[in-house]
Design a protein around this motif. Structure first.
Motif, PDB file in Angstrom:
ATOM      1  N   MET A 421       0.840  -1.195   0.000  1.00 31.54           N
ATOM      2  CA  MET A 421       0.000   0.000   0.000  1.00 31.54           C
ATOM      3  C   MET A 421       0.875   1.245   0.000  1.00 31.54           C
ATOM      4  O   MET A 421       1.913   1.290   0.670  1.00 31.54           O
ATOM      5  N   PRO A 422       0.443   2.298  -0.727  1.00 31.46           N
ATOM      6  CA  PRO A 422       1.307   3.476  -0.884  1.00 31.46           C
ATOM      7  C   PRO A 422       1.621   4.209   0.416  1.00 31.46           C
ATOM      8  O   PRO A 422       2.728   4.709   0.596  1.00 31.46           O
ATOM      9  N   TRP A 423       0.673   4.318   1.351  1.00 26.85           N
ATOM     10  CA  TRP A 423       0.877   5.162   2.529  1.00 26.85           C
ATOM     11  C   TRP A 423       1.146   4.354   3.793  1.00 26.85           C
ATOM     12  O   TRP A 423       1.028   4.858   4.900  1.00 26.85           O
ATOM     13  N   ALA A 491       4.045   2.251  -6.122  1.00 25.02           N
ATOM     14  CA  ALA A 491       2.686   2.372  -5.588  1.00 25.02           C
ATOM     15  C   ALA A 491       2.401   3.799  -5.152  1.00 25.02           C
ATOM     16  O   ALA A 491       1.296   4.329  -5.374  1.00 25.02           O
ATOM     17  N   ILE A 492       3.395   4.460  -4.554  1.00 24.62           N
ATOM     18  CA  ILE A 492       3.230   5.854  -4.135  1.00 24.62           C
ATOM     19  C   ILE A 492       3.021   6.757  -5.347  1.00 24.62           C
ATOM     20  O   ILE A 492       2.159   7.641  -5.351  1.00 24.62           O
ATOM     21  N   GLU A 494       1.753   6.081  -8.150  1.00 26.39           N
ATOM     22  CA  GLU A 494       0.482   5.845  -8.816  1.00 26.39           C
ATOM     23  C   GLU A 494      -0.716   6.264  -7.964  1.00 26.39           C
ATOM     24  O   GLU A 494      -1.852   6.274  -8.453  1.00 26.39           O
ATOM     25  N   ALA A 495      -0.473   6.604  -6.705  1.00 24.57           N
ATOM     26  CA  ALA A 495      -1.560   6.968  -5.797  1.00 24.57           C
ATOM     27  C   ALA A 495      -1.983   8.427  -6.009  1.00 24.57           C
ATOM     28  O   ALA A 495      -1.246   9.248  -6.566  1.00 24.57           O
ATOM     29  N   ASN A 496      -3.153   8.773  -5.533  1.00 20.45           N
ATOM     30  CA  ASN A 496      -3.688  10.129  -5.623  1.00 20.45           C
ATOM     31  C   ASN A 496      -3.275  10.903  -4.383  1.00 20.45           C
ATOM     32  O   ASN A 496      -3.851  10.728  -3.304  1.00 20.45           O
ATOM     33  N   TRP A 500      -5.161  11.755  -0.540  1.00 21.52           N
ATOM     34  CA  TRP A 500      -4.527  11.421   0.745  1.00 21.52           C
ATOM     35  C   TRP A 500      -4.434  12.642   1.650  1.00 21.52           C
ATOM     36  O   TRP A 500      -4.584  12.554   2.881  1.00 21.52           O
TER      37      TRP A 500
END
Length: 560
Positions: A421-423, A491-492, A494-496, A500
């Motif tokens: 997971m990114p965060w 992953a980070i 590609e995240a919004n 966040w």
């Protein structure tokens, strides 16, 4: 090859490598290696070059170090001097080349002033030595064959001129085809790369350039004539492969430093692509600074391969579990009498006959088909390079069959990509469970890729106790951690980041900025294989986060 570490520290504390050649009554000096430099010039290829002379009254003397300001401690100078000339027991006439390794002193050292030595020693008692951290033994032997004869005639000016030429060489970048001019000749070499497929030709084509004079092509800059080295022990190659795999203490007693160093280098290379993670000394003498450490009887023999010429070691190392006594190596087209495996109890005299003295019982059965094929090749006068290629392929397939189940099991320990997971911090890699791994062998063991029968499970159990397993696992675990970091960064990217940021406090935003900065620093410092667009995307996220903060915090996080 790699500089020699202390046995208790594994592959750390690396020393430089040496190669040497000289003319005269059976004298010669050494070689060893380690990491490719990222810069070009002399320092990328060589640590230094040394000349050693021998005086009947004063003994060995270090006459020349080039560059003159290269820092060698007194202990290192002594190592170079003693290893440059074979033990008095060594016979042989004429030119000789061989390799040796010595332990480097730790810590920062000031440059040692060059001392003035008697330069009138006869050429027959001179030794020229190249010191390098690179394992390119074949290349350095070729360089010495070109340099040594002219150096002994012209001395310092010749060496300085050659070093000036090497200073113009490009860096030894893995995967690159290089043209290296020296002494009116252009050496064409390809630096091996980790990306090379074992046993196959490199993908990069050799560029056709109009070079005059025509380049001298070296097929390999580090591989030995493996078949020539192993001919006297051809029937025991698989047993020796097991001893190397398990990092068993082994002493090679040879008639000359050349035979000693070639055999030790061949032994430590037979595990490729698996790395031999212990110390090895292609040529070792009673004057070596580690002599007492390696010959003591107060503790178990260290995990090291020693190449020696002095029969004194036969008596001194009788407590070692394995000793290989060799005669002179023959031409590749001949099949010398094969040495026999003998019990250690028969090793009683200094003039012990050639043989492999050991009580070791191999876990695997011999591949008689490969052995018959090589012997048939001798009778048919098959070229040595083809014989070496066949033997190297056999050892490669043996190693690959052994390592593949380990690699497959290790891959199963990685967390699933969808769990990253990114965060959140990436999930940990599962621990290596030896018994769990052994249970996988029934369906995914070496029997799927190898026809060799035997106690594979017993071999794995012994391997787990060896420094080679520890070295392999540490390296692969580090690579898996890097892979995990790369996946997390992707992953980070590609995240919004906007989604966040909603409802996040200033403290949380600042904390995330610092974490992302740390991620990008890790990419730079550890050379992680991250795509440039991923780095740029994360950098934009950092900017977005900082711009959402008050101006006073922005000035702290992004000072002008």
């Amino acid at each position: 090859m790699r500089p020699s570490p202390r046995p208790s520290r594994g592959p750390a504390g690396l020393p430089p490598s040496l190669l040497s050649r000289r003319r005269g009554p059976g004298r010669g000096g050494g070689a060893s290696v380690a990491m490719a430099a990222s810069r070009g010039g002399l320092a990328a290829w060589l640590e230094c070059a040394c000349a050693v002379t021998f005086d009947l009254e004063l003994g060995q003397a270090l006459e020349l170090v080039y560059p003159p300001d290269y820092p060698l401690t007194e202990k290192e100078k002594a190592s170079v001097c003693f290893l440059a000339f074979p033990d008095s027991y060594s016979g042989g006439l004429g030119d000789t080349q061989f390799s040796f390794r010595f332990r480097r002193a730790g810590g920062q050292r000031a440059a040692a002033p060059q001392e003035t030595w008697d330069r009138d020693a006869p050429p027959g008692l001179q030794s020229l030595i190249l010191v390098s951290r690179l394992p390119y033994v074949t290349l350095f032997h070729c360089l010495l064959r070109l340099l040594a004869p002219k150096y002994f005639d012209k001395l310092d000016p010749c060496l300085e001129a050659v070093c000036s030429e090497i200073d113009q060489w490009p860096p030894p970048t893995p995967g690159r085809v290089l043209h290296l001019p020296v002494m009116g000749i252009v050496l064409q070499v390809r630096v091996p790369s980790r990306a090379d497929k074992p046993g196959s030709s490199p993908d990069e084509p050799v560029r056709q350039e109009s070079i005059l004079p025509a380049p001298l092509l070296l097929d390999s800059i580090h591989e030995l004539d493996l078949f020539r080295c192993f001919q006297p022990v051809l029937t025991h190659v698989q047993m020796l492969w097991e001893l190397m795999l398990l990092a068993e203490p082994l002493v090679v007693v040879a008639p000359s430093p050349a035979v000693s160093s070639e055999m030790v280098l061949a032994l430590t290379s037979c595990l490729a692509p698996l790395r031999y993670c212990c110390d090895y000394r292609p040529y070792f003498t009673i004057h070596d600074s580690e002599f007492r450490e390696y010959t003591t009887r107060t503790q178990a023999p260290p995990n090291v391969v020693l190449g020696v010429t002095n029969p004194f070691f036969i008596k001194t190392l009788q407590h070692w579990p394995h000793l290989l006594r060799l005669g002179e190596l023959k031409m590749a087209g001949d099949l010398p009498k094969q040495v026999k495996v003998k019990k250690l109890t028969k090793l009683k005299s200094l003039d012990a006959k050639p043989g492999l003295y050991s009580s070791y019982r191999p876990f695997l059965h011999k591949d008689k088909g490969v052995l018959k094929g090589l012997i048939k090749g001798i009778h048919k006068k098959r070229p040595s390079e083809i014989q070496s290629a066949l033997l190297r392929r056999h050892l490669l397939e043996l190693t690959q069959s052994f390592v593949l189940p380990l690699e497959q099991y290790l891959t199963s320990l990685m967390p699933m990509q969808r769990a990253i997971m990114p965060w959140k911090s990436p999930p940990p890699i599962r621990p290596f469970q030896q018994e769990e791994f052994l249970k996988t062998l029934e369906e995914a063991g070496p029997q799927l890729t190898s026809v060799i029968k035997g106690d594979w499970i017993g071999l794995y159990r012994r391997f787990f106790k060896s420094p080679n397993f520890d070295g392999w696992f540490r390296q692969r675990h580090r690579e898996m951690m890097h892979k995990l970091e790369v996946l997390h960064l992707e992953a980070i990217s590609e995240a919004n980041i906007g989604a966040w940021m909603k409802h996040k406090s200033e403290v949380e935003v600042v904390d995330q900025v610092l974490k992302l900065h740390e991620k990008l620093a890790q990419v730079r410092n550890q050379y992680l294989p991250v795509k440039e667009e991923t780095v740029q995307c994360v950098a934009r996220d950092i900017t977005t986060l900082i711009e959402s903060l008050p101006e006073d915090l922005q000035s702290v996080l992004c000072p002008q």
